[in-house]
Enzyme design. Structure first.
Site, mmCIF file in Angstrom:
data_model
loop_
_atom_site.group_PDB
_atom_site.id
_atom_site.type_symbol
_atom_site.label_atom_id
_atom_site.label_comp_id
_atom_site.label_asym_id
_atom_site.label_seq_id
_atom_site.Cartn_x
_atom_site.Cartn_y
_atom_site.Cartn_z
ATOM 1 N N SER A 49 0.861 -1.183 0.000
ATOM 2 C CA SER A 49 0.000 0.000 0.000
ATOM 3 C C SER A 49 0.897 1.233 0.000
ATOM 4 C CB SER A 49 -0.850 -0.034 1.275
ATOM 5 O OG SER A 49 -1.579 1.168 1.428
ATOM 6 N N TYR A 98 -2.910 -1.332 10.265
ATOM 7 C CA TYR A 98 -2.815 -1.590 8.821
ATOM 8 C C TYR A 98 -1.423 -1.206 8.303
ATOM 9 C CZ TYR A 98 -3.961 -1.247 3.812
ATOM 10 O OH TYR A 98 -3.965 -1.386 2.443
ATOM 11 N N LYS A 105 1.471 -3.526 6.375
ATOM 12 C CA LYS A 105 1.941 -3.277 5.003
ATOM 13 C C LYS A 105 3.444 -2.983 4.987
ATOM 14 C CE LYS A 105 -1.952 -4.190 2.935
ATOM 15 N NZ LYS A 105 -2.080 -5.387 2.100
HETATM 16 N N1 LIG Z 1 -8.329 0.063 -2.329
HETATM 17 C C1 LIG Z 1 -7.231 0.752 -2.171
HETATM 18 O O1 LIG Z 1 -7.188 1.975 -2.413
HETATM 19 C C2 LIG Z 1 -5.959 0.088 -1.703
HETATM 20 C C3 LIG Z 1 -4.842 0.907 -1.501
HETATM 21 C C4 LIG Z 1 -3.656 0.316 -1.090
HETATM 22 C C5 LIG Z 1 -3.601 -1.061 -0.917
HETATM 23 N N2 LIG Z 1 -4.701 -1.843 -1.114
HETATM 24 C C6 LIG Z 1 -4.556 -3.292 -0.934
HETATM 25 O O2 LIG Z 1 -5.131 -3.962 -2.038
HETATM 26 C C7 LIG Z 1 -5.678 -5.218 -1.623
HETATM 27 C C8 LIG Z 1 -7.140 -5.322 -2.007
HETATM 28 O O3 LIG Z 1 -7.850 -4.288 -1.326
HETATM 29 P P1 LIG Z 1 -9.359 -3.898 -1.668
HETATM 30 O O4 LIG Z 1 -9.410 -2.416 -1.593
HETATM 31 O O5 LIG Z 1 -9.819 -4.611 -2.860
HETATM 32 O O6 LIG Z 1 -10.095 -4.466 -0.346
HETATM 33 P P2 LIG Z 1 -11.598 -4.984 -0.142
HETATM 34 O O7 LIG Z 1 -12.506 -4.321 -1.109
HETATM 35 O O8 LIG Z 1 -11.864 -4.853 1.302
HETATM 36 O O9 LIG Z 1 -11.499 -6.531 -0.544
HETATM 37 C C9 LIG Z 1 -10.693 -7.390 0.213
HETATM 38 C C10 LIG Z 1 -10.839 -8.805 -0.303
HETATM 39 O O10 LIG Z 1 -10.065 -9.663 0.548
HETATM 40 C C11 LIG Z 1 -10.882 -10.733 0.993
HETATM 41 N N3 LIG Z 1 -10.464 -11.201 2.305
HETATM 42 C C12 LIG Z 1 -10.387 -10.503 3.462
HETATM 43 N N4 LIG Z 1 -9.992 -11.295 4.468
HETATM 44 C C13 LIG Z 1 -9.811 -12.530 3.934
HETATM 45 C C14 LIG Z 1 -9.408 -13.779 4.477
HETATM 46 N N5 LIG Z 1 -9.127 -13.917 5.773
HETATM 47 N N6 LIG Z 1 -9.318 -14.841 3.644
HETATM 48 C C15 LIG Z 1 -9.614 -14.727 2.333
HETATM 49 N N7 LIG Z 1 -10.000 -13.571 1.760
HETATM 50 C C16 LIG Z 1 -10.103 -12.496 2.567
HETATM 51 C C17 LIG Z 1 -12.294 -10.155 0.987
HETATM 52 O O11 LIG Z 1 -13.274 -11.136 0.827
HETATM 53 P P3 LIG Z 1 -14.109 -11.843 2.006
HETATM 54 O O12 LIG Z 1 -14.564 -10.766 2.931
HETATM 55 O O13 LIG Z 1 -15.168 -12.542 1.253
HETATM 56 O O14 LIG Z 1 -13.150 -12.797 2.633
HETATM 57 C C18 LIG Z 1 -12.268 -9.296 -0.272
HETATM 58 O O15 LIG Z 1 -12.523 -10.084 -1.415
HETATM 59 C C19 LIG Z 1 -5.417 -5.294 -0.119
HETATM 60 O O16 LIG Z 1 -4.217 -5.976 0.135
HETATM 61 C C20 LIG Z 1 -5.272 -3.829 0.286
HETATM 62 O O17 LIG Z 1 -4.548 -3.683 1.462
HETATM 63 C C21 LIG Z 1 -5.887 -1.291 -1.504
#
Ligand SMILES: NC(=O)c1ccc[n+]([C@@H]2O[C@H](COP(=O)([O-])OP(=O)(O)OC[C@H]3O[C@@H](n4cnc5c(N)ncnc54)[C@H](OP(=O)(O)O)[C@@H]3O)[C@@H](O)[C@H]2O)c1
Length: 225
Positions: free
Chosen positions: A133, A146, A150
């Site tokens: 991140s 968090y 990261k």
């Molecule tokens: N969105 C951003 O702006 C952003 C920025 C920087 C980094 N990131 C990183 O990008 C990645 C994806 O983020 P996102 O924004 O798409 O998050 P999100 O919308 O909250 O989706 C997270 C996904 O992870 C799954 N998950 C959570 N806990 C889990 C577990 N214990 N086992 C299996 N699956 C699990 C969730 O599904 P279930 O709840 O069904 O398990 C969901 O499909 C993450 O690593 C996040 O830290 C995102």
């Protein structure tokens, strides 16, 4: 084959759809049964979607055994699944919530690496992308748990990169800022000022497919257009 954790929504879901559209086979997991069943219906075999909690070493072990008995090792493994703490000061984060963030964001990544890496090494190729991140390289108030995970991913991944045989790569990836449930949780209404996961995936998928052994250990960021 491309393996993605956390495919039920957000970035993992958008990447799944984009990779399949580009002709790749996707193996994915998430905890939400309804979304996983729906994904399997929408994208039948050889794609495969399973209910797996990556924080459970037993569940990941069983999943890996099942997948590797039917498929070659992943060419690209995306450790995408993660949680974020509810915005609050570190001393106000309940112990259980702190543990959950660590268990998914750090130990979950290690569990997936533990059970898929041996087959990838045997295959002699493959790229592991661990989702970091902006908050893996900088910090802000109210997201200390968090940020801690990261920053850990950046270190864990660069150590892993030093352990890999030639021809393979492990990289930490900052995906950028994208309007997902996770962003809405921490940014509130201003999350909608950022691109949708579907739009992001159009840039991110080709970027991920180009990562190769020359990138091993590099701190990558998805280019924003
Ligand atoms: N969105 C951003 O702006 C952003 C920025 C920087 C980094 N990131 C990183 O990008 C990645 C994806 O983020 P996102 O924004 O798409 O998050 P999100 O919308 O909250 O989706 C997270 C996904 O992870 C799954 N998950 C959570 N806990 C889990 C577990 N214990 N086992 C299996 N699956 C699990 C969730 O599904 P279930 O709840 O069904 O398990 C969901 O499909 C993450 O690593 C996040 O830290 C995102």
């Amino acid at each position: 084959m491309i393996l993605i954790t956390g495919v039920s929504r957000g970035l993992g879901r958008a990447l799944t759809e984009e990779f399949i559209r580009l002709g790749h086979t996707v193996i994915g997991c998430g905890r939400s049964e309804k979304e996983i069943t729906q994904l399997q219906k929408q994208f039948p075999a050889p794609n495969n979607f399973a209910v797996v909690d990556v924080s459970s070493d037993e569940q990941v072990a069983a999943w890996a055994k099942r997948i590797l008995s039917a498929h070659a090792a992943p060419d690209l493994l995306l450790n995408n699944a993660a949680l974020i703490n509810r915005n609050t000061k570190l001393w106000q984060v309940p112990a259980q919530e702190f543990s959950d963030v660590i268990d998914v964001n750090i130990k979950g990544v290690a569990n997936v690496i533990r059970h898929f890496m041996p087959a990838m090494i045997k295959q002699g190729r493959g790229v592991i992308v661990n989702f970091s991140s902006g908050w893996g390289r900088s910090t802000d108030a109210e997201v200390a748990p968090y940020c801690a995970t990261k920053w850990a991913i950046e270190g864990l991944t660069q150590s892993l990169a030093q352990e890999l045989p030639p021809g393979m790569a492990a990289v930490p990836l900052n995906p950028g800022i994208i309007a997902t449930d996770m962003l809405r949780s921490t940014f509130g209404g201003s999350a909608e000022n950022y691109p949708s996961p579907e739009k992001w995936a159009k840039t991110a998928a080709p970027f991920l497919l180009k990562i190769n052994s020359a990138d091993n250990g590099k701190q990558l960021t998805v280019p924003v257009h």
